[in-house]
Each structure stands twice: as C-alpha cells, then as structure tokens.
Design a protein around this motif. Sequence first.
Motif, short mmCIF file in Angstrom:
data_model
loop_
_atom_site.label_atom_id
_atom_site.label_comp_id
_atom_site.label_asym_id
_atom_site.label_seq_id
_atom_site.Cartn_x
_atom_site.Cartn_y
_atom_site.Cartn_z
N UNK A 89 0.82 -1.21 0.00
CA UNK A 89 0.00 0.00 0.00
C UNK A 89 0.85 1.25 0.00
N UNK A 90 1.95 1.25 0.76
CA UNK A 90 2.83 2.42 0.77
C UNK A 90 3.42 2.70 -0.60
N UNK A 91 3.89 1.64 -1.26
CA UNK A 91 4.46 1.81 -2.61
C UNK A 91 3.39 2.24 -3.60
N UNK A 92 2.21 1.64 -3.51
CA UNK A 92 1.13 1.97 -4.46
C UNK A 92 0.64 3.40 -4.26
N UNK A 94 2.41 5.97 -3.11
CA UNK A 94 3.44 6.87 -3.64
C UNK A 94 3.44 6.85 -5.17
N UNK A 95 3.35 5.68 -5.75
CA UNK A 95 3.37 5.56 -7.21
C UNK A 95 2.12 6.17 -7.84
N UNK A 97 0.11 8.45 -6.57
CA UNK A 97 0.10 9.91 -6.39
C UNK A 97 1.02 10.59 -7.38
N UNK A 98 2.21 10.03 -7.57
CA UNK A 98 3.14 10.61 -8.54
C UNK A 98 2.56 10.60 -9.95
N UNK A 99 1.91 9.52 -10.33
CA UNK A 99 1.33 9.43 -11.67
C UNK A 99 0.15 10.37 -11.84
N UNK A 100 -0.55 10.70 -10.74
CA UNK A 100 -1.71 11.59 -10.84
C UNK A 100 -1.32 13.06 -10.92
N UNK A 101 -0.26 13.44 -10.21
CA UNK A 101 0.10 14.86 -10.14
C UNK A 101 1.15 15.25 -11.17
#
Length: 268
Positions: A89-92, A94-95, A97-101
């Motif tokens: 969940x932590x990796x997902x 972060x990943x 959120x980065x792809x969304x912003x």
Amino acid sequence: MSAASGTAAAPARPARIGLRPSRTVVWTCASVATLLGAWTLASLLLPAAVLPGPWRVVLAMAALVRTAELWSDVAVTLGRIALAFALGMGTALALGTAMAVSQRAGAFFRVWIVCGITVPAIVTILTVYMVVGMNERGAVLGAALTVVPFVAINVREGLKSLDTRLLAMGQVFRASRGQVARCIVAPQIAPMLLASSRFGLGLVWKMVLFVELLGRSDGVGFRIEYYFQLFDMTHVLAYAACFVVVMLVIEVGVFGVLERRIFRWRRP
C-alpha cells in the motif's frame, strides 16, 4: 339520536411489536443459504474425498479451533499479511500519487504498471524467490509486489477525479492549506483510500497464501498444501474457511468501523 352518537367508534388497531428485518439482512441470509445449498448439492453428486459437505467441514473446523496448530499458522500468516500490506500500500500510494500529479511520472511509470498487471503473479513470486531467496523477506516482498500495480491504478484514478473547482473555491476564500486538506481534499479521497485498502488487503492475503504454498514451511498456505498432498480435502476446506472467517472479522471490525466513522457526516 344523532349519527355521531349512534355510530360506534372503530376500535384502534393494536400497534405491531417487534422489529422487521431489513431487506439487506434478508437478502444476505438468502445468499448464504443458496451458497450452502449449492455446496451441499455438489457434495452429494461428488465423492466425499473430492468435495466434502458443509457439515463435515464445520466439524473439522471445530476440531481445528481447539488446536494450537491452527492459531500458530494464523498468527504467522497474519504477520506476513500485515507486512506485505504495509509495503504494497505504501508503494502503491506513492506511485499512484506521482502518476496523478505529474504527467512525466505518469508517462514514465505507465510501462511499469502495464507489465505488472500482465505478468502472472506466479512469475513475479518465483522471480523474487530466486533473487531474494525462499525466506521470509522473499515471501513478503513477492506478495507485496503483485498487488502494487492494481492498487496504484485505483489511487491514480481516484486522485485524478478530484473536483478542481472546489480547490479554486478554497483559494478564492483564502482557506489555509490545512483547511483545504481537511475540508476539501480529505472528503474526496477518503472513499478511494478505503476502497483501495480493502482491495489491496483482499489481494495481499490471497498472494500471501500463495507464496506460503510455494515456498514456506509454516502458515495457512503451507498447511493447505500439506493437506492437499494427503488428499484430505476436508482439512483443506476447513483451514481455508477458518482463515476466511478471520479475514471477515477484520473486514467488519476494522474497515466497517472506519467506514462508519469516516462517512458519518453523510447520515441524515
């Protein structure tokens, strides 16, 4: 004699006492009864060694509950699930959120996500076992990596669906960052986070049982594989059913409580 005095007053109907079960409870009970009925019918058509009936499995579960072996295996598996869930969940988050912003991050990690979704889970788990080793770290890492792409997509889509007009309204009214996060962003992403957590936990516990079946010497998955090797389907189903009950308790006792508290503002 007037009509009012000549006509006897109709007796008042007694109030009904008791609670009427809700439709949700009725349909849930009907669903469980249908499932058990289909299971019973299939067990009558097949040999008991292939598919034992529900009553035989329940008796085996009652016997397992009284043993220390079951609780030891459940504790080991729950520990692996907790570690794999936190890592995945932590990796997902972060990943996703980065792809969304960031459009660059979205374009960069798109290939990773597609590969993670299309590669079979058994290939990922076996690769991790070969690289890390068939140990505790390999089991947790293999289970976590298989769920990251699916949860990351949910996080990305949930963040992309944020209503930017509400964010602009917060800027117009000069709301602080804390107010924007608490009153605008949090209510919109809470359903996505809760749904992603439920989805991720459901995938993680299946993958943990899978990695235990492939390469561990303890846990519920190992015990299911052990009884399968003995062609003892009664204990295979009993172990699986016991762990399903444990996960249902977690679903109702943890996620159910969180859902009621987070969305209590929706109640009339």
